[in-house]
Scaffold this motif. Structure first.
Motif, short mmCIF file in Angstrom:
data_model
loop_
_atom_site.label_atom_id
_atom_site.label_comp_id
_atom_site.label_asym_id
_atom_site.label_seq_id
_atom_site.Cartn_x
_atom_site.Cartn_y
_atom_site.Cartn_z
N HIS A 92 0.93 -1.09 -0.15
CA HIS A 92 0.35 -0.16 0.29
C HIS A 92 0.64 1.45 0.23
CE1 HIS A 92 -3.19 2.72 0.49
NE2 HIS A 92 -2.49 2.66 2.21
N GLU A 93 1.67 1.20 0.79
CA GLU A 93 2.87 2.86 1.15
C GLU A 93 3.27 2.72 -0.38
OE1 GLU A 93 5.49 1.74 4.08
OE2 GLU A 93 4.03 2.13 5.43
N VAL A 94 3.80 1.45 -1.31
CA VAL A 94 4.51 2.00 -2.47
C VAL A 94 3.77 2.42 -3.31
CG1 VAL A 94 5.28 -0.14 -4.08
CG2 VAL A 94 5.82 -0.49 -2.13
N VAL A 95 2.55 1.49 -3.19
CA VAL A 95 1.38 2.56 -4.38
C VAL A 95 1.17 3.66 -4.54
CG1 VAL A 95 -0.97 2.57 -5.23
CG2 VAL A 95 -0.15 0.15 -4.87
N LEU A 96 1.03 3.98 -2.48
CA LEU A 96 1.06 5.79 -2.46
C LEU A 96 2.14 6.32 -3.25
CD1 LEU A 96 -0.52 5.69 1.28
CD2 LEU A 96 -1.85 6.34 -0.98
N HIS A 97 3.20 5.83 -3.05
CA HIS A 97 4.27 6.90 -3.47
C HIS A 97 3.91 6.97 -4.64
CE1 HIS A 97 8.05 8.16 -4.01
NE2 HIS A 97 8.42 6.87 -4.80
N VAL A 98 3.87 5.76 -5.19
CA VAL A 98 3.57 6.16 -6.80
C VAL A 98 2.42 6.93 -7.57
CG1 VAL A 98 3.06 4.35 -9.54
CG2 VAL A 98 4.58 3.41 -7.27
N LYS A 99 1.58 6.44 -6.57
CA LYS A 99 0.30 7.48 -7.10
C LYS A 99 0.54 9.38 -7.34
CE LYS A 99 -4.00 7.39 -6.04
NZ LYS A 99 -5.97 7.13 -4.67
N GLY A 100 1.55 9.16 -6.56
CA GLY A 100 1.97 10.87 -5.88
C GLY A 100 2.16 11.53 -8.12
N TYR A 101 3.21 10.38 -8.17
CA TYR A 101 3.81 10.51 -9.64
C TYR A 101 2.51 10.72 -10.73
CZ TYR A 101 8.62 10.24 -7.35
OH TYR A 101 9.38 11.28 -6.66
N ILE A 102 1.79 9.38 -10.38
CA ILE A 102 1.36 10.12 -12.01
C ILE A 102 -0.23 10.59 -12.26
CG2 ILE A 102 1.35 7.55 -12.42
CD1 ILE A 102 -0.66 6.46 -11.33
N GLU A 103 -0.49 10.89 -10.37
CA GLU A 103 -2.05 11.55 -10.60
C GLU A 103 -2.21 12.79 -11.55
OE1 GLU A 103 -2.46 12.77 -6.45
OE2 GLU A 103 -3.82 10.74 -6.08
N THR A 104 -1.47 13.55 -11.33
CA THR A 104 -1.87 14.58 -12.61
C THR A 104 -1.45 14.56 -13.11
OG1 THR A 104 -0.20 15.90 -10.70
CG2 THR A 104 -0.59 16.83 -12.99
N GLN A 105 -0.78 13.34 -14.57
CA GLN A 105 -0.95 12.98 -15.69
C GLN A 105 -2.21 12.20 -16.05
OE1 GLN A 105 1.79 9.49 -16.66
NE2 GLN A 105 1.39 9.55 -18.85
N SER A 106 -2.93 11.42 -15.18
CA SER A 106 -4.10 11.10 -15.27
C SER A 106 -4.91 12.14 -15.17
CB SER A 106 -4.52 9.95 -14.34
OG SER A 106 -4.63 9.99 -13.22
N SER A 107 -5.14 12.95 -14.08
CA SER A 107 -6.17 13.22 -14.17
C SER A 107 -5.86 14.77 -15.32
CB SER A 107 -5.68 14.40 -12.88
OG SER A 107 -6.93 15.47 -13.35
N ILE A 108 -4.77 15.60 -15.98
CA ILE A 108 -5.06 16.14 -17.57
C ILE A 108 -5.46 15.18 -18.73
CG2 ILE A 108 -3.68 16.58 -19.25
CD1 ILE A 108 -1.64 17.60 -17.12
N LYS A 109 -4.94 13.93 -18.27
CA LYS A 109 -5.77 12.66 -19.46
C LYS A 109 -7.12 12.83 -19.30
CE LYS A 109 -3.96 10.66 -22.33
NZ LYS A 109 -2.62 9.86 -22.96
N LYS A 110 -7.90 12.87 -18.21
CA LYS A 110 -8.61 12.44 -17.51
C LYS A 110 -9.52 10.48 -17.79
CE LYS A 110 -11.27 16.55 -18.87
NZ LYS A 110 -11.83 17.14 -20.35
N VAL A 111 -8.61 10.19 -17.82
CA VAL A 111 -7.96 8.26 -17.38
C VAL A 111 -7.81 7.83 -16.07
CG1 VAL A 111 -6.49 6.93 -17.82
CG2 VAL A 111 -6.62 9.04 -19.18
N VAL A 112 -9.08 7.40 -15.78
CA VAL A 112 -9.80 6.70 -14.45
C VAL A 112 -8.29 5.98 -13.91
CG1 VAL A 112 -11.25 5.60 -13.19
CG2 VAL A 112 -11.68 7.42 -15.19
N PHE A 113 -7.76 6.16 -12.76
CA PHE A 113 -6.92 4.82 -12.06
C PHE A 113 -6.84 4.23 -11.51
CE2 PHE A 113 -3.76 4.23 -9.02
CZ PHE A 113 -2.40 3.27 -9.99
#
Length: 584
Positions: A433-454
């Motif tokens: 879970h901690e690994v996923v939280l760390h990675v999620k911080g890097y891709i949230e902006t990218q997914s938000s800009i492209k309107k891709v659901v993660f």
């Protein structure tokens, strides 16, 4: 002791001298020829006389390009000549080298820099003529930094000012040259061993006619390069000489023994290996043991059981001692040949890795850097015109470009460090879970800009055994790729499921554009062009997937991919389930 004498010009001698010292090549000597690329060889007859006075022709290698071309035919008939198109091929791949030359770079080595004033003076130009000459023939100086000359900058600046051309420094390192030299030295040593084998065989042949049958069989050993083939040939000979019931050979590699080879004369006795077959310490009165040694190093042991005509045992013992030397030469030769093949494979792999890294640097980093320059020029103009809106847009574009460049450089550094063996591997129990939280911080902006659901699905208390930094890098690259190749309103999912055999299956899949079979087959091949734009034109190098593949392989697993065009892509790999508590 024979020595390999390598003749080179003074411009490339420092690197070879350094490698001789570094690798403790006590049987290699670097000889400097009084020539360079600006003049022909110092005289064919003179060189042949000088070389012949130093060593026999089989112990001489001449490396050159333009300087030896005029004497190529005469030299090649007497010595082994490495006639390169350009001597800088010792430091860099020929294709990349030709690219720099075609762009107008004048290439400089550490040896050239050490003797530059002597060289320039020998041309007979004054300072004005030198500047004019270089302006007409080159655009810029390029210094190849191999690491053997530490304080080169002051001298390089002086030469640059004197010639009137700016300079760049290319950190090529010494590895490429080292593998070239290792291959040359290994080949020479291998040839010396083969020559020694032939010489030994010829000398022994003259000793007695009683060994005629032995030599007829042994002569074929010089053409064999596989240890298994050599051993089988030797066993055929032993069968002719001794008519033993069973012959067993066990190879040794240091203190470790290998798989035994059994030769049984009678078809009735083609059963498996018995305990008696492998009992080398207790030989019967009609058995014969032959230890195969190369310079006191045990290579293997032959055991011949129940030899015929035991009344000639004394004669057989003398013959066995003689044959032991022949076996040692053949087997040692085979192992050296195998090592030579492995060195050539390493050289090829290093070449592919360098090609990939320089390709990324030349094509993918150059673009963003150029964009930086253009954007800063536009920002200067907009600030001057007090256009706040345009300045804000340009600042946003500059920020996006910097993020992409930062990721690209980070991936390049990680991949090159891993290939060079500089990346530490520290597996431990990791809270997923901690690994996923760390990675999620890097891709949230990218997914938000492209309107891709993660989304992510995994047990809340899941822990895996892995190198946490490598795992984060793998998931970050896989998820960023998935978002890049997924259209707006698509989805990307990360899923981790424990399996029955105490493993965890980790999957990243998307509803994106997928990929054709031809592309999927080349994904993890260094040097292959697998880059393609994302659904919004995002650029890519394919380097991220190479990193993922290598990092997952380091964990003892495989990164598998399933994909069809228009149907999305699925990446899957396995990691061990951590049974202990996660390490913070």
């Amino acid at each position: 002791m024979d020595k390999l004498h390598i003749f080179v010009c003074k411009n490339i001698a420092p690197e070879l001298v350094y490698l001789v010292q570094k690798n403790a090549y006590t049987d290699v000597s670097i000889e400097v020829m009084d020539t360079d690329c600006s003049k022909a060889l110092l005289g064919t007859d003179e060189l042949i006389k000088a070389v012949s006075s130093v060593a026999h022709s089989e112990n001489v290698r001449i490396i050159g390009s333009v300087c030896v071309r005029s004497a190529e035919l005469e030299l090649a008939g007497k010595f082994k000549l490495h006639n390169l198109e350009n001597c800088f091929e010792l430091f860099l791949n020929k294709g990349i080298l030709n690219t720099y030359i075609s762009q107008g770079y004048y290439l400089i080595s550490s040896g050239w820099l050490q003797h530059c004033w002597e060289t320039l003076d020998s041309w007979g130009f004054d300072e004005t003529s030198i500047k004019e000459f270089f302006r007409e023939s080159a655009q810029k100086l390029m210094y190849f930094d191999t690491g053997v000359m530490s304080d080169f900058e002051p001298e390089l600046r002086k030469v640059s000012a004197y010639i009137g051309l700016e300079y760049e420094v290319l950190d090529v390192g010494i590895d490429f040259c080292e593998y070239f030299m290792k291959s040359m030295v290994s080949q020479w040593r291998y040839e010396k061993e083969r020559l020694y084998l032939r010489t030994s065989l010829a000398r022994l042949t003259r000793q007695t006619a009683d060994y005629a049958m032995v030599f007829d069989q042994i002569a074929s050993l010089t053409t064999l390069t596989s240890e298994t083939q050599i051993v089988n040939s030797i066993m055929d000979l032993f069968n002719l000489l001794f008519s033993a019931r069973t012959i067993v050979y066990v190879p040794y590699f240091g203190s470790q023994s290998g798989e035994p080879i059994v030769y049984r004369v009678s078809p009735v006795q083609q059963a498996g290996i018995t305990k008696d077959d492998l009992d080398f310490e207790n030989c019967g009165p009609n058995d014969l043991r032959i230890n195969v040694r190369d310079k006191e190093k045990l290579l293997g042991i032959f055991k011949l059981m129940e030899i015929s005509f035991p009344q000639y045992k004394d004669h057989y013992d003398q013959l066995a001692a003689f044959l032991s030397n022949i076996c040692a030469l053949g087997i040692a030769n085979a192992r050296k040949y195998l090592q030579l093949q492995e060195n050539e494979i390493q050289l090829t792999e290093l070449n592919e890795q360098k090609d990939k890294m320089f390709s990324v640097i030349a094509h993918d980093i150059k673009g963003p850097v150029g964009n930086f320059v253009g954007l800063t020029e536009l920002m200067k103009s907009s600030v001057h015109n007090s256009d706040v809106v345009e300045s804000d847009e340009l600042a946003h574009m500059l920020h996006e470009e910097s993020i992409r460049l930062n990721i690209l450089i980070g991936n390049l550094l990680k991949w090159s460090a891993f290939q060079a063996g500089h990346t530490a591997f520290k597996p431990k129990s990791c809270n997923f879970h901690e690994v996923v939280l760390h990675v999620k911080g890097y891709i949230e902006t990218q997914s938000s800009i492209k309107k891709v659901v993660f989304t992510a699905e995994y047990p809340p208390d899941l822990a895996v055994r892995a190198d946490q930094h490598m795992l984060q890098t793998v998931l970050r690259n896989l998820l960023a790729n998935a978002i890049k190749y997924t259209h707006e309103h698509g989805y990307v999912k990360l899923k981790a499921i424990p399996t029955a055999d105490q493993m965890v299956q980790i999957t990243v899949f998307d509803t994106g554009i997928g990929m054709p079979n031809t592309l999927r087959e080349k994904l993890f091949m260094p040097g292959e062009n697998v880059s393609r734009p994302g659904t919004k034109g995002e650029r890519s190098t394919g380097l991220g997937l190479l990193i993922c593949h290598d990092f997952i392989k380091k964990h003892g697993s495989l990164l598998e991919v399933e994909s069809e065009e228009g149907e999305g892509t699925r990446f899957t790999f396995l990691l061990p389930l951590a049974l202990e508590s996660p390490v913070l």
